[in-house]
Design a protein around this motif. Sequence first.
Motif, PDB file in Angstrom:
ATOM      1  N   GLY A  37       0.792  -1.224   0.000  1.00 32.29           N
ATOM      2  CA  GLY A  37       0.000   0.000   0.000  1.00 32.29           C
ATOM      3  C   GLY A  37       0.819   1.266   0.000  1.00 32.29           C
ATOM      4  O   GLY A  37       2.042   1.259  -0.007  1.00 32.29           O
ATOM      5  N   SER A  45      -0.349  -4.977   1.787  1.00 35.27           N
ATOM      6  CA  SER A  45      -1.624  -4.925   1.106  1.00 35.27           C
ATOM      7  C   SER A  45      -1.367  -5.443  -0.283  1.00 35.27           C
ATOM      8  O   SER A  45      -0.295  -5.248  -0.828  1.00 35.27           O
ATOM      9  N   ALA A  80      -9.699   6.935   7.918  1.00 37.24           N
ATOM     10  CA  ALA A  80     -10.435   5.995   7.071  1.00 37.24           C
ATOM     11  C   ALA A  80      -9.706   4.654   7.090  1.00 37.24           C
ATOM     12  O   ALA A  80      -8.488   4.602   6.982  1.00 37.24           O
ATOM     13  N   THR A  82      -9.199   1.418   4.956  1.00 37.73           N
ATOM     14  CA  THR A  82      -9.337   1.169   3.530  1.00 37.73           C
ATOM     15  C   THR A  82      -9.231  -0.312   3.183  1.00 37.73           C
ATOM     16  O   THR A  82      -8.698  -1.108   3.951  1.00 37.73           O
ATOM     17  N   SER A  83      -9.720  -0.637   2.006  1.00 40.23           N
ATOM     18  CA  SER A  83      -9.656  -2.017   1.530  1.00 40.23           C
ATOM     19  C   SER A  83      -8.229  -2.351   1.112  1.00 40.23           C
ATOM     20  O   SER A  83      -7.605  -1.593   0.365  1.00 40.23           O
ATOM     21  N   VAL A 144     -15.475  -3.406  -4.092  1.00 44.91           N
ATOM     22  CA  VAL A 144     -14.568  -2.370  -3.594  1.00 44.91           C
ATOM     23  C   VAL A 144     -13.246  -2.504  -4.333  1.00 44.91           C
ATOM     24  O   VAL A 144     -12.877  -3.588  -4.779  1.00 44.91           O
ATOM     25  N   TYR A 146      -8.954  -1.532  -4.399  1.00 48.23           N
ATOM     26  CA  TYR A 146      -7.824  -1.329  -3.508  1.00 48.23           C
ATOM     27  C   TYR A 146      -7.816   0.138  -3.062  1.00 48.23           C
ATOM     28  O   TYR A 146      -7.933   1.047  -3.866  1.00 48.23           O
ATOM     29  N   GLY A 147      -7.725   0.372  -1.757  1.00 48.96           N
ATOM     30  CA  GLY A 147      -7.640   1.728  -1.230  1.00 48.96           C
ATOM     31  C   GLY A 147      -8.970   2.402  -0.974  1.00 48.96           C
ATOM     32  O   GLY A 147      -9.003   3.498  -0.414  1.00 48.96           O
ATOM     33  N   ASP A 148     -10.089   1.795  -1.377  1.00 46.60           N
ATOM     34  CA  ASP A 148     -11.402   2.391  -1.097  1.00 46.60           C
ATOM     35  C   ASP A 148     -11.618   2.479   0.414  1.00 46.60           C
ATOM     36  O   ASP A 148     -11.339   1.531   1.146  1.00 46.60           O
ATOM     37  N   ALA A 149     -12.138   3.600   0.882  1.00 46.51           N
ATOM     38  CA  ALA A 149     -12.457   3.762   2.300  1.00 46.51           C
ATOM     39  C   ALA A 149     -13.669   2.900   2.632  1.00 46.51           C
ATOM     40  O   ALA A 149     -14.697   2.974   1.958  1.00 46.51           O
ATOM     41  N   LEU A 150     -13.542   2.066   3.664  1.00 47.70           N
ATOM     42  CA  LEU A 150     -14.629   1.189   4.088  1.00 47.70           C
ATOM     43  C   LEU A 150     -15.323   1.716   5.337  1.00 47.70           C
ATOM     44  O   LEU A 150     -16.524   1.565   5.502  1.00 47.70           O
ATOM     45  N   LYS A 152     -14.992   5.000   8.588  1.00 44.86           N
ATOM     46  CA  LYS A 152     -14.322   6.124   9.247  1.00 44.86           C
ATOM     47  C   LYS A 152     -14.336   5.830  10.737  1.00 44.86           C
ATOM     48  O   LYS A 152     -15.370   5.426  11.281  1.00 44.86           O
TER      49      LYS A 152
END
Length: 157
Positions: A37, A45, A80, A82-83, A144, A146-150, A152
């Motif tokens: 990541g 990641s 956040a 993230t995925s 989703v 890679y890096g998407d906020a899942l 907060k």
Amino acid sequence: MEIDLKQLRELMRSLKQFDVSELEIEKDGERIYLRRGADTVVAPSAVIAAPAAPVSSHPPALPVAAAPAASAASDPNVVAITSPFVGTFYRSPSPDAPAFVDVGTEIRPGQVLCIVEAMKLMNEIESEISGTIVEVLGDNGKPVEYGDALFKVRKSG
């Protein structure tokens, strides 16, 4: 190219150990691509292209990193989660089970937050921080990246 989960985990550990950010292996037309990541990711990641396994497989949970939340007006203690890879986001272990976490849930490192299914593997995503869920951003059953906020999370002391 046959690669099992144990070999894949070892490759991911090696990325971190040798501070390698990307690795691509191609053999006989099959490709495996791993990427660590961004700046804030503290655990390996990966975007994984690996042989499919039965849906019932439950590999060990994968830790995810908490990145600062995007909004400049937000609380600096809100981050956040993230995925760690591309897949399908699930809030609970099965359709009839309650969600792992909801808004207001106090979380701790190692606690399972959700599942991201990738390549027919159900990967439990664990928190690396302590805090309180302030927003659930992932939509149950939706893809989703890679890096998407899942989620907060407001970090606790």
